[in-house]
Motif scaffolding. Structure first.
Motif, short mmCIF file in Angstrom:
data_model
loop_
_atom_site.label_atom_id
_atom_site.label_comp_id
_atom_site.label_asym_id
_atom_site.label_seq_id
_atom_site.Cartn_x
_atom_site.Cartn_y
_atom_site.Cartn_z
N ASP A 89 0.86 -1.19 0.00
CA ASP A 89 0.00 0.00 0.00
C ASP A 89 0.90 1.23 0.00
N ASN A 92 -1.06 5.56 2.66
CA ASN A 92 -1.96 5.49 3.79
C ASN A 92 -1.38 6.32 4.92
N LEU A 95 -0.73 3.77 10.02
CA LEU A 95 0.32 3.13 10.82
C LEU A 95 1.36 4.15 11.31
N GLY A 105 -1.91 -2.58 12.49
CA GLY A 105 -0.77 -3.33 11.98
C GLY A 105 -1.08 -4.79 11.73
N ASP A 107 -4.00 -6.02 11.04
CA ASP A 107 -4.90 -6.11 9.88
C ASP A 107 -4.12 -6.18 8.58
N TYR A 108 -3.03 -5.44 8.50
CA TYR A 108 -2.19 -5.48 7.29
C TYR A 108 -1.69 -6.91 7.06
N ASP A 111 -4.42 -9.29 6.00
CA ASP A 111 -4.82 -9.09 4.61
C ASP A 111 -3.69 -9.35 3.63
N VAL A 113 -0.85 -7.68 3.41
CA VAL A 113 -0.18 -6.44 3.02
C VAL A 113 1.07 -6.30 3.89
N ALA A 116 4.29 -0.94 3.06
CA ALA A 116 3.42 0.23 3.07
C ALA A 116 4.24 1.51 3.15
N PRO A 139 4.45 -5.07 9.47
CA PRO A 139 4.72 -4.68 8.09
C PRO A 139 6.02 -3.88 7.97
N ASN A 346 -6.83 -0.83 3.57
CA ASN A 346 -5.47 -0.88 3.07
C ASN A 346 -5.49 -1.26 1.59
#
Length: 481
Positions: A89, A92, A95, A105, A107-108, A111, A113, A116, A139, A346
């Protein structure tokens, strides 16, 4: 605006909570990383950026290798599954504080991801969390802590109206840098070095509407002039720094291209801020051609429009312009990158929205998210590939994303530089032990959920990634469209 609301909420996380958040222990459902493992990926099928390849892959020391390692910790039987590189990503803000990293964090990772860029951060909020990013369980993030605006530019108004409100003395040349003229860029340029910024961010906002600078309600919501952008780019490039320009209008986009920006954040006209017709935000074909010639990376962020909840008729017109702009940029050969600018989401959200717009085919969208964007953010690393020497970071999917991008919503397995990411403490702790090697004695199965047993690894030598009965990565706010 998405950039403002996201940045503001990250910058203005309740200060009283920051020490508590910094000291928070890992939650039970947080991802944990196993020890680094040597792997054999048998009957693998992977996306190479254009199509699916098949064969056997080997992992050792966190990278793909040509030959089978002498001792394999994990044999994965992957028949019927699909491997893709993790998503990135490029735009954004969620974060860029301890509060945001703790809240989003995981969730990334859930998913898929892994990479970022956070595009307007206060150095005071980033310095405490730098040791926590780019770890096995978090991430890999770039931060723009040199965020440049004008004395009447965003996000000054929102920072001043936050809770608690900030004074200009707390904001100017602290939370953000204020530069109104090329001469001020020269005067204040030494401030850049002290901010340890990964990217330099410049904010433009309707520079082609000078009458807005005389509207009291717009003070603190505008941005810099093209001359300031050009001088920032010139000085940044002399120091091998990369510049991201936030734009609003088609004229902003053209000015950023002419200045030689490395990245342009968002397509013009993600929302008509001043009641203008959405169609005024079309990118001229000659500017699209110039962007391709200058190798500017254009971050899409089409899904950010949904934050404004436009009326159906207006949304239809905005998305029609987004489609035309994507078509023009694609036809010109412009380097497109995935970014969401969505505080509650994201890159996965943007991937689905791009698919919905229908301009790019699924292979092209997947390449943008898993190959082009990670490499644009981290050009010195070998990302988005499965050849020997590439970082062994990938997702195992139950389906074929080239047929249905919803397959991205259900990763069965997440590997980051040769480490299994799992929410199971016992799997993370024992995955790399010697008795888990192929020639070792099989241990008793670990206690886990049905999907995690099938989707991660077993304590015996051979592991099979089979379809899970129920995905273990569901979260609210991920897919918006």
């Amino acid at each position: 605006m998405p950039a403002l609301s996201s940045s503001l909420r990250a910058l203005l996380a309740p200060l009283a909570l920051i020490p508590l958040l910094l000291g928070t222990a890992a939650r039970a459902d947080d991802f944990k990383a196993s020890p680094e493992m040597a792997m054999e990926l048998r009957h693998a099928r992977w996306f190479d950026g254009e199509k699916l390849q098949s064969g056997t892959l080997y992992v050792e020391d966190g990278r793909f290798v040509e030959k089978r390692p002498r001792k394999v910790n994990r044999l994965l039987e992957l028949r019927g599954q699909t491997l893709i590189a993790p998503l990135a990503d490029a735009h954004n803000h969620n974060l860029q504080s301890a509060w945001g990293l703790d809240k989003f964090g995981q969730d990334y990772l859930r998913d898929g991801v892994f990479y970022a860029a956070m595009l307007c951060a206060d150095p005071a909020a980033i310095d405490p969390i730098r040791p926590r990013i780019a770890q096995a369980e978090t991430p890999d993030v770039l931060f723009a802590t040199a965020c440049i605006t004008s004395s009447d530019g965003q996000p000054l108004a929102m920072l001043q109206s936050g809770t608690p409100p900030m004074s200009l003395d707390q904001i100017v040349d602290k939370a953000v840098l204020v530069m109104d003229t090329p001469e001020q860029v020269a005067q204040k340029w030494p401030l850049i070095a002290g901010r340890h910024t990964d990217l330099v961010k410049v904010i433009m906002s309707y520079h082609d509407r000078p009458e807005l600078r005389h509207v009291p309600e717009q003070r603190g919501r505008l941005g810099v002039s093209p001359e300031v952008v050009a001088e920032v780019v010139r000085r940044a490039h002399a120091e091998q720094r990369r510049v991201v320009v936030h734009i609003e209008s088609a004229a902003d986009f053209a000015a950023a291209v002419r200045a030689g920006a490395d990245f342009i954040a968002e397509l013009p006209g993600y929302f008509p801020q001043h009641g203008e017709d959405p169609e005024t935000h079309l990118i001229p074909p000659d500017i699209a051609a110039l962007a391709a010639e200058k190798k500017v990376g254009v971050i899409t962020a089409t899904v950010a429009t949904r934050l404004f909840q436009p009326a159906p008729e207006l949304l239809t017109r905005i998305e029609a312009v987004q489609k035309q702009n994507l078509e023009r940029l694609k036809a010109a050969g412009v380097r497109l990158l995935v970014g969401s600018d969505l505080f509650t989401g994201n890159a996965l959200s943007e991937v689905h929205h791009l698919d919905q717009l229908g301009v790019l085919d699924k292979a092209a969208i997947l390449r943008l998210a898993t190959v082009d964007t990670p490499r644009a953010l981290f050009p010195q690393r070998k990302l988005g590939c499965f050849q020997p020497g590439c970082e062994a970071s990938f997702l195992v999917l139950i389906g074929n994303p080239l047929e249905d991008l919803d397959a991205l919503d259900k990763p069965l397995l997440r590997i980051k530089q040769g480490r299994v990411l799992t929410q199971l403490d016992d799997v993370a702790a024992t995955a790399g032990e010697e008795n888990n090697a192929l020639n070792g004695k099989a241990a008793a199965p670990s206690k886990s959920s049905k999907s995690s047993k099938k989707a991660t690894t077993r304590k015996s030598g051979t592991s099979k990634a089979k379809p899970a009965a129920k995905p273990n990565n569901a979260k609210s706010g991920g897919k918006t469209g």
